[in-house]
Design a protein around this motif. Structure first.
Motif, PDB file in Angstrom:
ATOM      1  N   MET A   2      -3.733  -6.274   3.812  1.00 54.42           N
ATOM      2  CA  MET A   2      -2.548  -6.139   4.630  1.00 54.42           C
ATOM      3  C   MET A   2      -1.307  -6.628   3.871  1.00 54.42           C
ATOM      4  O   MET A   2      -0.269  -5.980   3.908  1.00 54.42           O
ATOM      5  N   LEU A   3      -1.430  -7.759   3.191  1.00 52.42           N
ATOM      6  CA  LEU A   3      -0.272  -8.306   2.487  1.00 52.42           C
ATOM      7  C   LEU A   3       0.186  -7.402   1.350  1.00 52.42           C
ATOM      8  O   LEU A   3       1.386  -7.284   1.094  1.00 52.42           O
ATOM      9  N   ILE A   4      -0.755  -6.779   0.685  1.00 53.25           N
ATOM     10  CA  ILE A   4      -0.399  -5.854  -0.394  1.00 53.25           C
ATOM     11  C   ILE A   4       0.387  -4.688   0.182  1.00 53.25           C
ATOM     12  O   ILE A   4       1.479  -4.352  -0.296  1.00 53.25           O
ATOM     13  N   ASP A   5      -0.150  -4.092   1.215  1.00 52.33           N
ATOM     14  CA  ASP A   5       0.485  -2.937   1.845  1.00 52.33           C
ATOM     15  C   ASP A   5       1.853  -3.292   2.414  1.00 52.33           C
ATOM     16  O   ASP A   5       2.834  -2.572   2.209  1.00 52.33           O
ATOM     17  N   TYR A   6       1.948  -4.416   3.136  1.00 58.11           N
ATOM     18  CA  TYR A   6       3.231  -4.845   3.708  1.00 58.11           C
ATOM     19  C   TYR A   6       4.259  -5.133   2.615  1.00 58.11           C
ATOM     20  O   TYR A   6       5.434  -4.827   2.766  1.00 58.11           O
ATOM     21  N   LEU A  46       6.629  -0.765   9.432  1.00 55.47           N
ATOM     22  CA  LEU A  46       5.714  -1.208   8.391  1.00 55.47           C
ATOM     23  C   LEU A  46       4.270  -0.775   8.559  1.00 55.47           C
ATOM     24  O   LEU A  46       3.598  -0.487   7.574  1.00 55.47           O
ATOM     25  N   VAL A  47       3.787  -0.767   9.786  1.00 57.70           N
ATOM     26  CA  VAL A  47       2.350  -0.548   9.956  1.00 57.70           C
ATOM     27  C   VAL A  47       1.976   0.915   9.753  1.00 57.70           C
ATOM     28  O   VAL A  47       2.763   1.815  10.024  1.00 57.70           O
ATOM     29  N   VAL A  54      -1.116  -8.999  -8.646  1.00 55.94           N
ATOM     30  CA  VAL A  54      -0.701 -10.348  -8.236  1.00 55.94           C
ATOM     31  C   VAL A  54      -1.603 -10.855  -7.112  1.00 55.94           C
ATOM     32  O   VAL A  54      -2.121 -11.974  -7.158  1.00 55.94           O
ATOM     33  N   PHE A  55      -1.813 -10.015  -6.100  1.00 54.22           N
ATOM     34  CA  PHE A  55      -2.663 -10.429  -4.979  1.00 54.22           C
ATOM     35  C   PHE A  55      -4.136 -10.526  -5.394  1.00 54.22           C
ATOM     36  O   PHE A  55      -4.860 -11.394  -4.904  1.00 54.22           O
ATOM     37  N   ASN A  57      -8.591   2.981  -1.253  1.00 53.14           N
ATOM     38  CA  ASN A  57      -9.770   3.575  -0.603  1.00 53.14           C
ATOM     39  C   ASN A  57     -10.408   2.594   0.385  1.00 53.14           C
ATOM     40  O   ASN A  57     -10.741   2.968   1.510  1.00 53.14           O
ATOM     41  N   THR A  58     -10.561   1.354  -0.049  1.00 52.24           N
ATOM     42  CA  THR A  58     -11.156   0.324   0.813  1.00 52.24           C
ATOM     43  C   THR A  58     -10.290   0.094   2.045  1.00 52.24           C
ATOM     44  O   THR A  58     -10.795  -0.019   3.165  1.00 52.24           O
ATOM     45  N   ARG A  59      -9.000   0.040   1.850  1.00 45.94           N
ATOM     46  CA  ARG A  59      -8.076  -0.189   2.979  1.00 45.94           C
ATOM     47  C   ARG A  59      -8.153   0.958   3.977  1.00 45.94           C
ATOM     48  O   ARG A  59      -8.166   0.734   5.184  1.00 45.94           O
ATOM     49  N   GLU A  60      -8.211   2.180   3.498  1.00 46.10           N
ATOM     50  CA  GLU A  60      -8.278   3.335   4.402  1.00 46.10           C
ATOM     51  C   GLU A  60      -9.559   3.295   5.235  1.00 46.10           C
ATOM     52  O   GLU A  60      -9.519   3.541   6.446  1.00 46.10           O
ATOM     53  N   ILE A  61     -10.655   2.964   4.616  1.00 47.38           N
ATOM     54  CA  ILE A  61     -11.929   2.841   5.351  1.00 47.38           C
ATOM     55  C   ILE A  61     -11.810   1.741   6.404  1.00 47.38           C
ATOM     56  O   ILE A  61     -12.208   1.915   7.557  1.00 47.38           O
ATOM     57  N   TYR A  62     -11.236   0.618   6.012  1.00 50.46           N
ATOM     58  CA  TYR A  62     -11.065  -0.493   6.946  1.00 50.46           C
ATOM     59  C   TYR A  62     -10.189  -0.083   8.126  1.00 50.46           C
ATOM     60  O   TYR A  62     -10.517  -0.371   9.282  1.00 50.46           O
TER      61      TYR A  62
END
Length: 149
Positions: A1-5, A92-93, A28-29, A50-55
């Motif tokens: 979430m922090l990376i995306d935000y 943002l979301v 960095v993250f 890819n992992t984030r999309e699955i999540y």
């Protein structure tokens, strides 16, 4: 979430990031996660996406804890800052999260951000920040804007 935000907020306030810049944000993250001892971290930015999309598709739902969290935001932020939080979230979301939170897609922050960006040309952004942000934290917030030489 922090990376995306981090990526989304920078792109809203500044400019679109290149692929290599997004990879740098991820790195960095990633390094922070490694130092924290987190396991099974994605090795690179593409793997993270890819992992984030699955999540996002399989592991999110709007439950009682989410409802309570937003009630707490409302209680502690007050009406104006809570509305500002909701408008920020609309920008943002990802679409899936926006849908789960029952947020409309348009945010009235879009024209305000344009004014804010324009105001930086005339050094008026500090006045805007002092209006929006809690007075108790203004000194610390302003210090974030100054890059040490």
């Amino acid at each position: 979430m922090l990376i995306d935000y981090s990526i989304r907020s920078f792109e809203i306030l500044e400019r679109e990031l290149s692929c290599s810049e997004k990879e740098e944000v991820f790195d960095v993250f990633f390094r922070m996660g490694v130092r924290m001892g987190l396991k099974n971290l994605p090795e690179n930015y593409n793997s993270y996406k890819n992992t984030r999309e699955i999540y996002l598709q399989q592991h999110l739902y709007f439950g009682t804890f989410t409802k309570d969290l937003f009630k707490q935001y409302q209680h502690h932020l007050g009406f104006f800052r809570y509305q500002l939080l909701l408008e920020s979230q609309r920008l943002l979301v990802p679409k899936r999260v926006r849908k789960l939170l029952h947020l409309r897609s348009f945010s009235w922050l879009v024209p305000i951000i344009s004014v804010y960006k324009f105001s930086r040309n005339f050094q008026l952004n500090d006045k805007i920040k002092s209006f929006i942000l809690p007075a108790a934290y203004l000194k610390e917030i302003k210090s974030l804007d100054h890059i040490p030489a």
